[in-house]
Design a protein around this motif. Structure first.
Motif, PDB file in Angstrom:
ATOM      1  N   LEU A   1      34.373  34.708  35.223  1.00  0.00           N
ATOM      2  CA  LEU A   1      33.460  35.236  34.213  1.00  0.00           C
ATOM      3  C   LEU A   1      33.493  36.762  34.195  1.00  0.00           C
ATOM      4  CD1 LEU A   1      30.373  32.865  34.627  1.00  0.00           C
ATOM      5  CD2 LEU A   1      32.015  32.914  32.733  1.00  0.00           C
ATOM      6  N   THR A   2      33.560  37.356  35.381  1.00  0.00           N
ATOM      7  CA  THR A   2      33.678  38.811  35.457  1.00  0.00           C
ATOM      8  C   THR A   2      34.975  39.281  34.804  1.00  0.00           C
ATOM      9  OG1 THR A   2      32.400  38.873  37.517  1.00  0.00           O
ATOM     10  CG2 THR A   2      33.746  40.798  37.011  1.00  0.00           C
ATOM     11  N   PHE A   3      36.053  38.566  35.101  1.00  0.00           N
ATOM     12  CA  PHE A   3      37.328  38.893  34.458  1.00  0.00           C
ATOM     13  C   PHE A   3      37.199  38.808  32.940  1.00  0.00           C
ATOM     14  CE2 PHE A   3      41.095  37.098  32.390  1.00  0.00           C
ATOM     15  CZ  PHE A   3      41.999  38.125  32.593  1.00  0.00           C
TER      16      PHE A   3
ATOM     17  N   GLY B   1      38.091  44.488  41.387  1.00  0.00           N
ATOM     18  CA  GLY B   1      36.996  43.702  41.932  1.00  0.00           C
ATOM     19  C   GLY B   1      37.207  42.205  41.766  1.00  0.00           C
ATOM     20  N   VAL B   2      37.918  41.823  40.703  1.00  0.00           N
ATOM     21  CA  VAL B   2      38.175  40.408  40.435  1.00  0.00           C
ATOM     22  C   VAL B   2      39.293  39.875  41.315  1.00  0.00           C
ATOM     23  CG1 VAL B   2      39.054  38.791  38.702  1.00  0.00           C
ATOM     24  CG2 VAL B   2      37.315  40.472  38.071  1.00  0.00           C
ATOM     25  N   PHE B   3      40.364  40.628  41.451  1.00  0.00           N
ATOM     26  CA  PHE B   3      41.579  40.110  42.096  1.00  0.00           C
ATOM     27  C   PHE B   3      41.745  40.514  43.565  1.00  0.00           C
ATOM     28  CE2 PHE B   3      42.792  40.420  37.528  1.00  0.00           C
ATOM     29  CZ  PHE B   3      42.946  39.069  37.304  1.00  0.00           C
ATOM     30  N   LEU B   4      40.938  41.445  44.039  1.00  0.00           N
ATOM     31  CA  LEU B   4      41.061  41.876  45.432  1.00  0.00           C
ATOM     32  C   LEU B   4      39.853  41.410  46.236  1.00  0.00           C
ATOM     33  CD1 LEU B   4      42.378  45.543  44.958  1.00  0.00           C
ATOM     34  CD2 LEU B   4      43.694  43.430  45.241  1.00  0.00           C
ATOM     35  N   PRO B   5      39.979  41.271  47.550  1.00  0.00           N
ATOM     36  CA  PRO B   5      38.840  40.847  48.378  1.00  0.00           C
ATOM     37  C   PRO B   5      37.757  41.916  48.433  1.00  0.00           C
ATOM     38  CG  PRO B   5      40.726  41.431  49.746  1.00  0.00           C
ATOM     39  CD  PRO B   5      41.220  41.432  48.339  1.00  0.00           C
TER      40      PRO B   5
END
Length: 283
Positions: free
Chosen positions: A159-161, A235-239
């Motif tokens: 959803l953030t993406f 923020g979406v794809f990284l820890p």
């Protein structure tokens, strides 16, 4: 003998109802825009390959683990390059193509047709949306297959993406429409549009990690949507541990939404103030 009755005169209101609306014409215009785009093979190759080539170069050269985190530099570049790809198919593509269409008097001819002006822009929206999704899918495929980028594992991340993609694409597309009025001719459009886009990529954390940039450059990049798209996609794809690399030490989703939303509103205002259907030299 009987005389055939003359056909009843059609009222203006009935004629208006018979004509297709702006949404229908916008969809038809979008199909036309996509056909024209994909028929130009060199443009298709350049548009989709440019971000992929730069991702491959930077992510292959810089592969070491980033100090203080459990991610590699390749993952960092892959996340940021997704944002650059979105801006490429929106800001850069529209800024150049609309300037060329204006210079070749395509816009002037369209303005003289019964087609509502909104249909032209809706066609561009469909073009940007389809190419933006295709570019993003391509970059994510390369990033996950070759450079260890992890796709979101939760619905909240997806959803953030979604909202970062939607707000970023919209803001960049509106900015591209606005800047299309700046070149004095179609021949100068590429130089006028590509230069600021290239500079923004360096000051927004696409090619150079934000931790390596001085604060004054980061503050300049923070005025534009690319920096916030990069941060949102990281923020979406990284820890979560990678958030310490950001200027504020966190992903700042609230500020990302605020800035990208402001660019959607501000970009619309810029379009309304600057867009013209003909060149300045045409009077």
């Amino acid at each position: 003998m009987t005389t055939a009755a003359a056909p009843a005169a059609t009222s203006p209101e009935a004629t208006a109802r018979a004509l297709p609306g702006a949404w229908t014409l916008g969809l038809a215009r979008g199909v036309l825009e996509l056909r024209q785009f994909f028929r130009q093979r060199d443009q298709v190759i350049f548009t989709f390959a440019f971000p992929v080539v730069f991702l491959a170069l930077f992510a292959s050269i810089f592969r070491d683990q980033v100090e203080g985190t459990d991610i590699t530099a390749s993952q960092l570049y892959a996340a940021g390059m997704v944002a650059a790809g979105v801006m490429s198919v929106s800001f850069q593509s529209l800024g150049i193509s609309i300037a060329i269409e204006r210079d070749e008097k395509v816009l002037r001819r369209l303005r003289g047709t019964p087609m509502p002006p909104a249909a032209y822009f809706l066609g561009k929206v469909w073009l940007v949306l389809v190419t933006g999704l295709a570019e993003t899918a391509l970059l994510l495929g390369v990033g996950t297959a070759l450079f260890g980028l992890d796709l979101p594992g939760t619905t909240a991340k997806w959803l953030t993406f979604g909202w970062v993609f939607a707000l970023g694409l919209t803001g960049c597309a509106l900015l591209g429409i606005a800047i299309s009025s700046l070149p004095r001719s179609g021949k100068s459009a590429t130089s006028v549009v590509v230069l600021p886009f290239l500079v923004l990529q360096f000051v927004s954390g696409v090619y150079i990690p934000v931790g390596s940039l001085p604060d004054w450059l980061l503050n300049i990049g923070a005025l534009f949507p690319l920096k916030w798209m990069c941060q949102g996609f990281r923020g979406v794809f990284l820890p979560e541990s990678a958030a310490v690399l950001e200027q504020a030490g966190s992903w700042e989703y609230g500020r990302i939404a605020l800035v990208l939303g402001a660019w959607c509103v501000g970009g619309l205002v810029l379009c309304l103030l600057t867009f013209t259907w003909k060149n300045r030299r045409d009077g």
